[in-house]
Design a protein around this motif. Structure first.
Motif, short mmCIF file in Angstrom:
data_model
loop_
_atom_site.label_atom_id
_atom_site.label_comp_id
_atom_site.label_asym_id
_atom_site.label_seq_id
_atom_site.Cartn_x
_atom_site.Cartn_y
_atom_site.Cartn_z
N LEU A 73 -6.82 90.34 -24.88
CA LEU A 73 -5.66 89.57 -23.98
C LEU A 73 -5.61 89.05 -25.68
O LEU A 73 -4.27 88.73 -26.60
CB LEU A 73 -5.84 88.59 -23.21
N ARG A 74 -6.47 88.56 -26.13
CA ARG A 74 -6.93 87.97 -26.67
C ARG A 74 -6.87 88.73 -28.54
O ARG A 74 -5.45 88.42 -29.67
CB ARG A 74 -8.14 87.48 -28.20
N TYR A 75 -7.06 90.58 -28.97
CA TYR A 75 -6.24 90.75 -30.10
C TYR A 75 -6.25 92.38 -29.82
O TYR A 75 -5.77 92.53 -30.77
CB TYR A 75 -8.00 91.75 -30.29
N LYS A 76 -5.69 92.16 -28.17
CA LYS A 76 -4.51 94.16 -28.90
C LYS A 76 -3.57 93.57 -27.71
O LYS A 76 -2.69 94.32 -28.44
CB LYS A 76 -5.77 94.46 -27.59
N VAL A 77 -3.22 92.67 -26.73
CA VAL A 77 -1.85 92.49 -26.76
C VAL A 77 -0.70 91.85 -28.13
O VAL A 77 -1.68 90.50 -28.21
CB VAL A 77 -1.85 91.59 -25.45
N THR A 78 0.39 92.42 -28.07
CA THR A 78 1.29 91.44 -28.91
C THR A 78 2.27 90.68 -28.18
O THR A 78 2.76 90.64 -26.96
CB THR A 78 1.94 92.62 -29.32
N TRP A 79 2.19 89.23 -28.47
CA TRP A 79 2.73 89.15 -27.15
C TRP A 79 4.21 88.34 -28.57
O TRP A 79 4.52 88.36 -29.64
CB TRP A 79 1.89 86.84 -27.87
N PRO A 80 5.01 88.27 -27.35
CA PRO A 80 6.88 87.53 -27.83
C PRO A 80 6.85 86.05 -28.05
O PRO A 80 5.66 85.36 -28.26
CB PRO A 80 7.50 87.44 -26.71
N SER A 81 7.65 86.66 -29.26
CA SER A 81 7.77 85.17 -30.18
C SER A 81 8.61 83.73 -28.79
O SER A 81 8.61 83.91 -27.45
CB SER A 81 8.66 84.83 -30.90
#
Length: 122
Positions: A73-81
């Motif tokens: 969740l911290r380093y691999k997921v691309t979170w939306p703006s």
């Protein structure tokens, strides 16, 4: 919107590939210079992290799962703006409203059809 996220993932993965190539070349050079460790030395370094409470927790199945989930969740997921999340939320609300209205219309129509068929509309 989806294209921007895909482009961001592509650029991130390409930079990671370049970093891993340079890292593997460095690792090969280091391993050629260092002498192989004996099993006694490996055992000490492997046990070093497990003496702490966090190390022991991480070595359990549950602890490993929690750690892996956090890492992903911290380093691999691309979170939306914020704007992307807002736009997607609005789209979900509108689609849910339209589907709800459509289902209400079908339900009401079938109800009145049922009333007509059983003769309750006299």
């Amino acid at each position: 919107m989806a294209n921007k996220m895909a482009e961001k993932k592509k650029s991130t993965s390409q930079s990671q590939v370049a970093a891993s190539k340079s890292g593997s070349e460095k690792g090969a050079a280091r391993s050629a210079r260092t002498a192989p460790r004996t099993s006694k030395q490996e055992g000490k370094s492997a046990r070093k992290g497990k003496n702490t409470l966090l190390g022991r927790f991480r070595s359990t199945r549950f602890g490993g799962f929690i750690y892996d989930a956090y890492y992903e969740l911290r380093y691999k997921v691309t979170w939306p703006s914020f704007q992307q999340a807002r736009n997607m939320t609005i789209a979900v609300l509108i689609i849910s409203g339209v589907v709800g209205l459509l289902l209400w219309l079908v339900d009401t129509g079938l109800y009145y059809l049922f009333i007509q068929l059983i003769g309750g509309g006299k």
